[in-house]
Design a protein around this motif. Sequence first.
Motif, mmCIF file in Angstrom:
data_model
loop_
_atom_site.group_PDB
_atom_site.id
_atom_site.type_symbol
_atom_site.label_atom_id
_atom_site.label_comp_id
_atom_site.label_asym_id
_atom_site.label_seq_id
_atom_site.Cartn_x
_atom_site.Cartn_y
_atom_site.Cartn_z
ATOM 1 N N VAL A 89 0.834 -1.199 0.000
ATOM 2 C CA VAL A 89 0.000 0.000 0.000
ATOM 3 C C VAL A 89 0.875 1.259 0.000
ATOM 4 C CG1 VAL A 89 -0.433 0.511 2.456
ATOM 5 C CG2 VAL A 89 -2.272 0.762 0.846
ATOM 6 N N SER A 90 2.086 1.113 0.492
ATOM 7 C CA SER A 90 3.007 2.256 0.551
ATOM 8 C C SER A 90 4.008 2.270 -0.597
ATOM 9 C CB SER A 90 3.771 2.240 1.888
ATOM 10 O OG SER A 90 2.888 2.411 2.974
ATOM 11 N N ALA A 91 3.956 1.236 -1.453
ATOM 12 C CA ALA A 91 4.954 1.125 -2.524
ATOM 13 C C ALA A 91 4.923 2.345 -3.436
ATOM 14 C CB ALA A 91 4.715 -0.153 -3.333
ATOM 15 N N GLU A 92 3.705 2.818 -3.742
ATOM 16 C CA GLU A 92 3.603 3.965 -4.659
ATOM 17 C C GLU A 92 3.989 5.285 -3.993
ATOM 18 O OE1 GLU A 92 -0.223 3.215 -7.129
ATOM 19 O OE2 GLU A 92 0.017 1.608 -5.670
ATOM 20 N N SER A 93 4.250 5.229 -2.684
ATOM 21 C CA SER A 93 4.806 6.413 -1.999
ATOM 22 C C SER A 93 6.323 6.379 -2.022
ATOM 23 C CB SER A 93 4.338 6.442 -0.536
ATOM 24 O OG SER A 93 2.961 6.661 -0.453
ATOM 25 N N LEU B 33 8.625 10.900 2.786
ATOM 26 C CA LEU B 33 7.615 10.273 1.918
ATOM 27 C C LEU B 33 6.193 10.664 2.328
ATOM 28 C CD1 LEU B 33 9.157 6.732 1.385
ATOM 29 C CD2 LEU B 33 9.519 8.836 0.095
ATOM 30 N N LYS B 34 5.329 10.724 1.339
ATOM 31 C CA LYS B 34 3.956 11.197 1.556
ATOM 32 C C LYS B 34 2.961 10.078 1.241
ATOM 33 C CE LYS B 34 4.931 15.722 2.038
ATOM 34 N NZ LYS B 34 6.168 15.458 2.782
ATOM 35 N N PRO B 35 1.777 10.138 1.869
ATOM 36 C CA PRO B 35 0.750 9.134 1.545
ATOM 37 C C PRO B 35 0.365 9.212 0.068
ATOM 38 C CG PRO B 35 0.003 10.613 3.319
ATOM 39 C CD PRO B 35 1.330 11.127 2.851
ATOM 40 N N ASN B 36 -0.097 8.092 -0.479
ATOM 41 C CA ASN B 36 -0.521 8.074 -1.887
ATOM 42 C C ASN B 36 -2.040 7.918 -1.973
ATOM 43 O OD1 ASN B 36 -1.280 5.220 -2.009
ATOM 44 N ND2 ASN B 36 0.913 4.811 -1.788
ATOM 45 N N ALA B 37 -2.523 7.759 -3.217
ATOM 46 C CA ALA B 37 -3.975 7.714 -3.441
ATOM 47 C C ALA B 37 -4.648 6.558 -2.690
ATOM 48 C CB ALA B 37 -4.243 7.586 -4.936
ATOM 49 N N ALA B 38 -3.916 5.479 -2.449
ATOM 50 C CA ALA B 38 -4.509 4.344 -1.726
ATOM 51 C C ALA B 38 -4.743 4.712 -0.263
ATOM 52 C CB ALA B 38 -3.595 3.129 -1.827
ATOM 53 N N HIS B 39 -3.710 5.297 0.380
ATOM 54 C CA HIS B 39 -3.884 5.737 1.786
ATOM 55 C C HIS B 39 -5.041 6.733 1.888
ATOM 56 C CE1 HIS B 39 0.636 4.943 1.713
ATOM 57 N NE2 HIS B 39 0.272 4.192 2.730
ATOM 58 N N LEU C 143 2.080 6.075 7.366
ATOM 59 C CA LEU C 143 1.496 6.814 6.238
ATOM 60 C C LEU C 143 -0.037 6.806 6.246
ATOM 61 C CD1 LEU C 143 4.020 6.019 3.358
ATOM 62 C CD2 LEU C 143 3.667 8.195 4.530
ATOM 63 N N HIS C 144 -0.642 5.765 6.833
ATOM 64 C CA HIS C 144 -2.117 5.790 6.958
ATOM 65 C C HIS C 144 -2.544 6.975 7.832
ATOM 66 C CE1 HIS C 144 -3.348 2.206 4.862
ATOM 67 N NE2 HIS C 144 -2.541 1.430 5.568
ATOM 68 N N GLN C 145 -1.849 7.137 8.957
ATOM 69 C CA GLN C 145 -2.191 8.244 9.859
ATOM 70 C C GLN C 145 -1.924 9.582 9.179
ATOM 71 O OE1 GLN C 145 -0.476 5.509 10.624
ATOM 72 N NE2 GLN C 145 -0.847 4.832 12.726
ATOM 73 N N ALA C 146 -0.837 9.653 8.402
ATOM 74 C CA ALA C 146 -0.517 10.904 7.706
ATOM 75 C C ALA C 146 -1.612 11.255 6.704
ATOM 76 C CB ALA C 146 0.835 10.782 6.998
ATOM 77 N N ALA C 147 -2.310 10.232 6.187
ATOM 78 C CA ALA C 147 -3.404 10.485 5.236
ATOM 79 C C ALA C 147 -4.697 10.849 5.963
ATOM 80 C CB ALA C 147 -3.637 9.251 4.375
ATOM 81 N N SER D 95 -6.154 8.712 8.536
ATOM 82 C CA SER D 95 -6.832 7.570 9.174
ATOM 83 C C SER D 95 -6.648 7.642 10.685
ATOM 84 C CB SER D 95 -6.281 6.244 8.651
ATOM 85 O OG SER D 95 -6.774 5.976 7.361
ATOM 86 N N ARG D 96 -7.746 7.351 11.386
ATOM 87 C CA ARG D 96 -7.698 7.376 12.862
ATOM 88 C C ARG D 96 -7.814 5.941 13.380
ATOM 89 N NH1 ARG D 96 -11.367 11.249 11.208
ATOM 90 N NH2 ARG D 96 -13.073 9.781 11.570
ATOM 91 N N ASP D 97 -7.388 5.733 14.619
ATOM 92 C CA ASP D 97 -7.532 4.437 15.295
ATOM 93 C C ASP D 97 -6.963 3.279 14.475
ATOM 94 O OD1 ASP D 97 -8.925 5.806 17.296
ATOM 95 O OD2 ASP D 97 -10.816 5.578 16.210
ATOM 96 N N VAL D 98 -5.828 3.534 13.854
ATOM 97 C CA VAL D 98 -5.193 2.487 13.048
ATOM 98 C C VAL D 98 -4.608 1.436 14.001
ATOM 99 C CG1 VAL D 98 -3.434 2.014 11.294
ATOM 100 C CG2 VAL D 98 -4.557 4.261 11.359
ATOM 101 N N ILE D 99 -4.913 0.179 13.735
ATOM 102 C CA ILE D 99 -4.306 -0.894 14.544
ATOM 103 C C ILE D 99 -2.976 -1.253 13.894
ATOM 104 C CG2 ILE D 99 -4.575 -3.234 15.450
ATOM 105 C CD1 ILE D 99 -7.595 -2.840 15.288
ATOM 106 N N GLU D 100 -1.890 -0.886 14.549
ATOM 107 C CA GLU D 100 -0.543 -1.152 14.009
ATOM 108 C C GLU D 100 -0.046 -2.464 14.601
ATOM 109 O OE1 GLU D 100 1.329 2.569 15.316
ATOM 110 O OE2 GLU D 100 1.553 3.149 13.212
#
Length: 262
Positions: A31-35, A84-90, A113-117, A119-124
């Motif tokens: 999911v982060s590859a395109e970033s 690096l920045k979030p991409n369209a998927a994030h 990167l999910h949080q940077a986009a 997203s809240r309450d991400v389970i890492e």
Amino acid sequence: MQAFTKQFISEELRRRFSKANNVLVLSGAGVSAESGVPTFRGGGDSAVWKGMPFRVISSAGMVERELPEVWEWFNYRRGRLASLKPNAAHETIARWQDRFDTLGLVTQNIDGLHQAAGSRDVIELHGSIWRARCCDCNARHNVRELKFDNGVPGCFDCGGHLRPDVVLFGEMLPTGAFELAAMKAESCELCFVVGTSAVVYPAASIPEIARAAGAYVVEVNPERTPLSDLCDEVLMGKAGEILPMFETLSHKEAQKAQNNFA
Ligand code: BV8
Ligand code: ZN
């Protein structure tokens, strides 16, 4: 684009997506590859640090024996990830928070990167590269802005040795993280598995749990994985290209619903 979307996403999935209330996403390095984040297994065990495969350098044994080397490896990665920045998927996944009543997001990624986009309450499941944990008092510290290029940094509370707050091979996942993810998997209607080779456990069992509990499981990946056969649908392609297609779709569905109502 719309004709392609129509062909690519089945009627069944369109229907389920437009009706779903409870959706779960499991993401992996893809999911982060395109970033610009390198994946671990694209084209074999590609991540190698000073001749050591990442499964060795990112292992519990290395923390016990070679903590300075582990920091060197993580500092190198922190340096690569910092800009690096979030991409369209994030970004699409972050917007799904407003699209569905319940959106669970479980990630194996440590890049934040999910949080940077948004997203809240991400389970890492595997921790975060931006945190360190004390080997002595277990305190966690945000080290995003800090640079320590030499040796092992000391705990800001007790002076003990800090280590990356990341789950390495042979280590337990953070307390409660897997259990929470499994609970979400049991209750979701639709489960997206995005950009993971699905070989690292227990993370790879999340979609298995969702499927066993009756969810419709959709894989998004340019390559097939050991999970592909279990999935109801496999959308083969890049996450940053495929996930935004669902947005067009959800807007169209919403419009259709509105027209029907008017
Ligand atoms: C544990 C973090 C209990 C640090 C990582 C059951 C069977 C066999 C083995 C085990 C088992 N249960 C447990 C194990 C052992 C082990 C394990 O799973 N081994 C496997 C590999 C055989 N698991 C553990 O040790 C776990 N702990 O079980 O604790 C325990 C403890 C002690 C004693 C007994 C029991 C801990 C696992 C944590 C591993 N941590 N790293 C770091 O980063 O340095 S693993 C690493 O892999 C990553 O961090 C990531 O989190 C994880 C998964 O990788 P993926 O995200 O899937 O990425 P990958 O590169 O593999 O794949 C990328 C995919 O993206 C590809 O499919 C590619 O096609 C796709 N892609 C590429 N571009 C795109 C794309 N997709 C979409 N769009 C694109 N543009
Ligand atoms: Zn401490």
